[in-house]
Design a protein around this motif. Structure first.
Motif, PDB file in Angstrom:
ATOM      1  N   ASP A 125       0.824  -1.201   0.000  1.00 21.50           N
ATOM      2  CA  ASP A 125       0.000   0.000   0.000  1.00 21.50           C
ATOM      3  C   ASP A 125       0.865   1.261   0.000  1.00 21.50           C
ATOM      4  O   ASP A 125       0.644   2.193  -0.782  1.00 21.50           O
ATOM      5  CB  ASP A 125      -0.938  -0.005   1.215  1.00 21.50           C
ATOM      6  N   GLU A 172       2.664   1.853  -3.392  1.00 22.24           N
ATOM      7  CA  GLU A 172       1.766   2.295  -4.463  1.00 22.24           C
ATOM      8  C   GLU A 172       1.471   3.791  -4.334  1.00 22.24           C
ATOM      9  O   GLU A 172       1.495   4.524  -5.322  1.00 22.24           O
ATOM     10  CB  GLU A 172       0.470   1.482  -4.434  1.00 22.24           C
ATOM     11  N   GLN A 173       1.239   4.247  -3.110  1.00 20.06           N
ATOM     12  CA  GLN A 173       1.015   5.687  -2.884  1.00 20.06           C
ATOM     13  C   GLN A 173       2.284   6.476  -3.201  1.00 20.06           C
ATOM     14  O   GLN A 173       2.233   7.564  -3.779  1.00 20.06           O
ATOM     15  CB  GLN A 173       0.618   5.936  -1.418  1.00 20.06           C
ATOM     16  N   TYR A 181       6.978  10.876   2.886  1.00 19.50           N
ATOM     17  CA  TYR A 181       5.694  10.165   2.938  1.00 19.50           C
ATOM     18  C   TYR A 181       5.885   8.758   3.517  1.00 19.50           C
ATOM     19  O   TYR A 181       5.169   8.346   4.439  1.00 19.50           O
ATOM     20  CB  TYR A 181       5.061  10.080   1.543  1.00 19.50           C
ATOM     21  N   ARG A 218       4.485   7.144   7.145  1.00 22.30           N
ATOM     22  CA  ARG A 218       3.633   5.951   7.235  1.00 22.30           C
ATOM     23  C   ARG A 218       4.250   4.898   8.157  1.00 22.30           C
ATOM     24  O   ARG A 218       3.538   4.240   8.928  1.00 22.30           O
ATOM     25  CB  ARG A 218       3.416   5.341   5.831  1.00 22.30           C
TER      26      ARG A 218
END
Lengths: 266, 266
Positions: B17, B20-21, B58, B62
């Motif tokens: 996930d 992909e972001q 980013y 996360r």
């Protein structure tokens, strides 16, 4: 439209259709198990596949059918004479080494010469869905986003320039190797492995120079209207026509081109 | 599922996930006008862009949010300690030079180490819509066609092998340059300009070897589970762990690997 521009539009329309179909043939074979034949004569390793041959046969057939008096020069099946001032150049897969390694840095090339001048040139990269083309009406990229004019960039300083080259071993003489090294060392960095796609990146304004050696006419001629229609310049290392292949320099603008020739020949 | 395999599945799902972001951020900047900063210390030219930094920030965010006791090592923002045996390696854009030239031969890399072993590694190439990943459950490509197991090929003979390498100038010592040249000359051909994507092509069975120098841990560790999960082998040039980067050889199988080490060190 004048009769001449009418003809030019007709040739371009024909070439766009042919190269799109040719790209579809390439895609059928890309990233599949393919028998690779080493056809090396002058090079150490020069691969050809069924894809190269099938594409060139397809394009030759279309040209013979539509323009029977045009000459044809292709990488795999040589020269066929015409009887008019027009001749087509075909590189069915420019970058066969890239093609057989699964890299997307290859393309189908098709160019139309009127006497000594390439009036229409196309590069089709079907895996990325891109066609780069140049004609008397300008140079454009056609992709999923539509039609975008191509424009080289205005980098003036050699130390900010990015130079592309297919392989550092593509220079046939010690002088050429030294010339390339001088030019490459003066730039920000070199990017290898680019084949025809380096010229597309130049025409889009992402890189500044392509410096190569040992090219054939069909490797470079179809790319000239794309680069020059985008504002760049393509010559041999002496500043003359690149129509016969050999050593080639493609530059984003005249200032970089002049400086690169100096470095290549100093 | 055992608790351990349960954890492994959870880590993989999280990493898929996140990457992909992260790829979507990269794509937002790819082929746009980007300010490029030369952060070179040991290299002559080592570009970084806003895209590299935004992606790494980013991913770090996360990880901190989800696994606050995991360590993080990233190309742009260094080391952050954890307090567990787990550490994440991030290369926000592996192949920044490719990225800024508009070439698709780059990727976002993310790996999770448990002590000295990379248990999950991922390469995301968002422009091509491909994710390559390896974990205890195997190595796979996820793309528009779905999930495909990765499998290296069984080329045994050096003279049929295709070798990838990012740049011929990436070897820091004269010994390393000579070793690379010996290995490269023994192969069918070399393909430069590949960055992380060369390891993906190896895992897919399109090429046989990647031979490189001057890598950082985050350049290579996330690729190890992909290549080894596909049947290949990744070590340094002495046959030891590639976990610290430096000189690296990735081979499609043990026979080619052994022969390549001989050539590199003879």
């Amino acid at each position: 439209m004048t009769p001449a521009s009418n003809d030019a539009a007709r040739y371009l329309e024909f070439a766009m259709d042919v190269i799109e179909q040719a790209g579809a043939i390439a895609l059928k074979y890309f990233r599949t198990e393919l028998e690779v034949i080493n056809k090396a004569k002058k090079r150490e390793y020069d691969p050809v596949t069924r894809a190269d041959r099938e594409i060139e046969e397809y394009i030759r057939g279309r040209i013979r059918e539509t323009f029977p008096n045009h000459a044809i020069i292709g990488e795999e099946f040589g020269y066929q004479s015409g009887g008019s001032p027009y001749s087509w150049l075909i590189d069915p897969i420019d970058g066969t080494k890239g093609f057989i390694t699964g890299s997307p840095m290859w393309g189908v090339l098709l160019g139309l010469m009127e006497a000594e001048y390439c009036i229409t040139g196309l590069l089709r990269q079907p895996f990325l869905g891109e066609t780069y083309y140049g004609s008397p009406a300008g140079a454009f990229l056609l992709d999923h986003a539509g039609r975008t004019p191509l424009k080289t960039r205005d980098t003036r300083s050699m130390d900010e320039a990015i130079v592309c080259c297919t392989h550092p071993g593509m220079f046939l003489t010690e002088d050429a190797r030294r010339g390339f090294d001088r030019a490459a060392r003066s730039c920000a960095f070199t990017r290898f492995g680019t084949d025809c796609y380096g010229y597309a990146l130049l025409a889009r304004g992402f890189v500044d120079l392509v410096v190569e050696g040992d090219l054939e006419a069909y490797d470079i001629v179809p790319l000239i209207p794309i680069v020059e229609g985008a504002g760049g310049i393509v010559t041999d290392w002496q500043g003359g026509s690149a129509n016969r292949g050999g050593t080639v320099v493609a530059a984003a603008n005249r200032a970089l081109h002049a400086r690169t020739l100096e470095l290549l020949n100093s």
